[in-house]
Design a protein around this motif. Structure first.
Motif, PDB file in Angstrom:
ATOM      1  N   GLN A  29       0.842  -1.203   0.000  1.00  0.00           N
ATOM      2  CA  GLN A  29       0.000   0.000   0.000  1.00  0.00           C
ATOM      3  C   GLN A  29       0.877   1.253   0.000  1.00  0.00           C
ATOM      4  O   GLN A  29       0.599   2.215  -0.715  1.00  0.00           O
ATOM      5  N   GLY A  30       1.923   1.239   0.821  1.00  0.00           N
ATOM      6  CA  GLY A  30       2.833   2.380   0.877  1.00  0.00           C
ATOM      7  C   GLY A  30       3.515   2.632  -0.454  1.00  0.00           C
ATOM      8  O   GLY A  30       3.666   3.770  -0.887  1.00  0.00           O
ATOM      9  N   GLN A  31       3.917   1.551  -1.126  1.00  0.00           N
ATOM     10  CA  GLN A  31       4.549   1.698  -2.437  1.00  0.00           C
ATOM     11  C   GLN A  31       3.562   2.307  -3.431  1.00  0.00           C
ATOM     12  O   GLN A  31       3.912   3.199  -4.200  1.00  0.00           O
ATOM     13  N   ALA A  32       2.326   1.839  -3.399  1.00  0.00           N
ATOM     14  CA  ALA A  32       1.303   2.368  -4.311  1.00  0.00           C
ATOM     15  C   ALA A  32       1.045   3.852  -4.046  1.00  0.00           C
ATOM     16  O   ALA A  32       0.898   4.645  -4.981  1.00  0.00           O
ATOM     17  N   ILE A  33       1.007   4.234  -2.788  1.00  0.00           N
ATOM     18  CA  ILE A  33       0.810   5.647  -2.433  1.00  0.00           C
ATOM     19  C   ILE A  33       1.989   6.480  -2.928  1.00  0.00           C
ATOM     20  O   ILE A  33       1.805   7.557  -3.498  1.00  0.00           O
ATOM     21  N   ALA A  34       3.202   5.981  -2.718  1.00  0.00           N
ATOM     22  CA  ALA A  34       4.394   6.710  -3.168  1.00  0.00           C
ATOM     23  C   ALA A  34       4.356   6.903  -4.677  1.00  0.00           C
ATOM     24  O   ALA A  34       4.622   8.006  -5.173  1.00  0.00           O
ATOM     25  N   LYS A  35       4.023   5.853  -5.416  1.00  0.00           N
ATOM     26  CA  LYS A  35       3.960   5.972  -6.877  1.00  0.00           C
ATOM     27  C   LYS A  35       2.864   6.939  -7.303  1.00  0.00           C
ATOM     28  O   LYS A  35       3.072   7.776  -8.176  1.00  0.00           O
ATOM     29  N   ARG A  36       1.707   6.819  -6.674  1.00  0.00           N
ATOM     30  CA  ARG A  36       0.548   7.649  -7.032  1.00  0.00           C
ATOM     31  C   ARG A  36       0.783   9.127  -6.713  1.00  0.00           C
ATOM     32  O   ARG A  36       0.525  10.001  -7.533  1.00  0.00           O
ATOM     33  N   ASP A  37       1.262   9.407  -5.490  1.00  0.00           N
ATOM     34  CA  ASP A  37       1.324  10.789  -5.020  1.00  0.00           C
ATOM     35  C   ASP A  37       2.694  11.438  -5.153  1.00  0.00           C
ATOM     36  O   ASP A  37       2.781  12.663  -5.127  1.00  0.00           O
ATOM     37  N   CYS A  38       3.739  10.637  -5.255  1.00  0.00           N
ATOM     38  CA  CYS A  38       5.097  11.194  -5.235  1.00  0.00           C
ATOM     39  C   CYS A  38       5.866  10.946  -6.529  1.00  0.00           C
ATOM     40  O   CYS A  38       6.817  11.664  -6.835  1.00  0.00           O
ATOM     41  N   GLY A  39       5.471   9.897  -7.264  1.00  0.00           N
ATOM     42  CA  GLY A  39       6.238   9.451  -8.417  1.00  0.00           C
ATOM     43  C   GLY A  39       6.347  10.426  -9.564  1.00  0.00           C
ATOM     44  O   GLY A  39       7.237  10.290 -10.394  1.00  0.00           O
ATOM     45  N   GLY A  40       5.488  11.415  -9.631  1.00  0.00           N
ATOM     46  CA  GLY A  40       5.592  12.404 -10.702  1.00  0.00           C
ATOM     47  C   GLY A  40       6.817  13.286 -10.575  1.00  0.00           C
ATOM     48  O   GLY A  40       7.316  13.813 -11.574  1.00  0.00           O
ATOM     49  N   CYS A  41       7.339  13.416  -9.364  1.00  0.00           N
ATOM     50  CA  CYS A  41       8.508  14.277  -9.126  1.00  0.00           C
ATOM     51  C   CYS A  41       9.680  13.515  -8.502  1.00  0.00           C
ATOM     52  O   CYS A  41      10.835  13.829  -8.784  1.00  0.00           O
ATOM     53  N   HIS A  42       9.393  12.556  -7.626  1.00  0.00           N
ATOM     54  CA  HIS A  42      10.431  11.858  -6.861  1.00  0.00           C
ATOM     55  C   HIS A  42      10.683  10.457  -7.397  1.00  0.00           C
ATOM     56  O   HIS A  42       9.744   9.778  -7.818  1.00  0.00           O
ATOM     57  N   ALA A  43      11.937  10.006  -7.328  1.00  0.00           N
ATOM     58  CA  ALA A  43      12.237   8.594  -7.552  1.00  0.00           C
ATOM     59  C   ALA A  43      11.653   7.857  -6.350  1.00  0.00           C
ATOM     60  O   ALA A  43      11.957   8.205  -5.207  1.00  0.00           O
ATOM     61  N   VAL A  44      10.810   6.872  -6.587  1.00  0.00           N
ATOM     62  CA  VAL A  44      10.112   6.212  -5.489  1.00  0.00           C
ATOM     63  C   VAL A  44      10.610   4.793  -5.229  1.00  0.00           C
ATOM     64  O   VAL A  44      10.162   4.160  -4.281  1.00  0.00           O
ATOM     65  N   ASP A  45      11.521   4.296  -6.054  1.00  0.00           N
ATOM     66  CA  ASP A  45      12.023   2.938  -5.893  1.00  0.00           C
ATOM     67  C   ASP A  45      13.475   2.951  -5.429  1.00  0.00           C
ATOM     68  O   ASP A  45      14.072   4.008  -5.234  1.00  0.00           O
TER      69      ASP A  45
END
Length: 116
Positions: A29-45
């Protein structure tokens, strides 16, 4: 400098306890949130650069902040030093899941997000 504004929702409504979610599910769930809300600007992986060069990679946040203490900061807003940060709403369960995911990105973290 921009202020990240997050709002915690759900006060006053009954919710299942955060600990009721299995750890691997919470991590996913946390990974999905990071991709959804943060991935447009931040590297999330664990690898890769941020799409917005000034945006720190999420895997490096532990160098700047004690990640286990970010829940309160996420609820109140974080002052950041890069471009415009959007405002979005996270409930307490989402904050917990995102924090678990951020902890999993630290180099010595044993937890891994399951591949789907």
């Amino acid at each position: 400098m921009t202020v990240l504004a997050l709002t915690v929702v759900g006060a006053g409504r009954p919710q299942a306890g955060i600990d009721d979610t299995p750890p691997r599910e919470r991590l996913a769930q946390g990974q999905a949130i990071a991709k959804r809300d943060c991935g447009g600007c931040h590297a999330v992986d664990r690898v890769g650069d941020s799409p917005l060069p000034k945006a720190p990679r999420l895997r490096d946040l532990h160098y700047r902040y004690p990640v286990e203490q970010l829940g309160e900061a996420l609820a109140e807003g974080i002052v950041v030093g890069h471009g415009p940060m959007p405002e979005w709403v996270l409930d307490p369960h989402e904050i917990e899941a995102l924090t678990v995911y951020l902890k999993s990105l630290e180099p010595d973290a044993p937890a891994r997000v399951p591949r789907r």
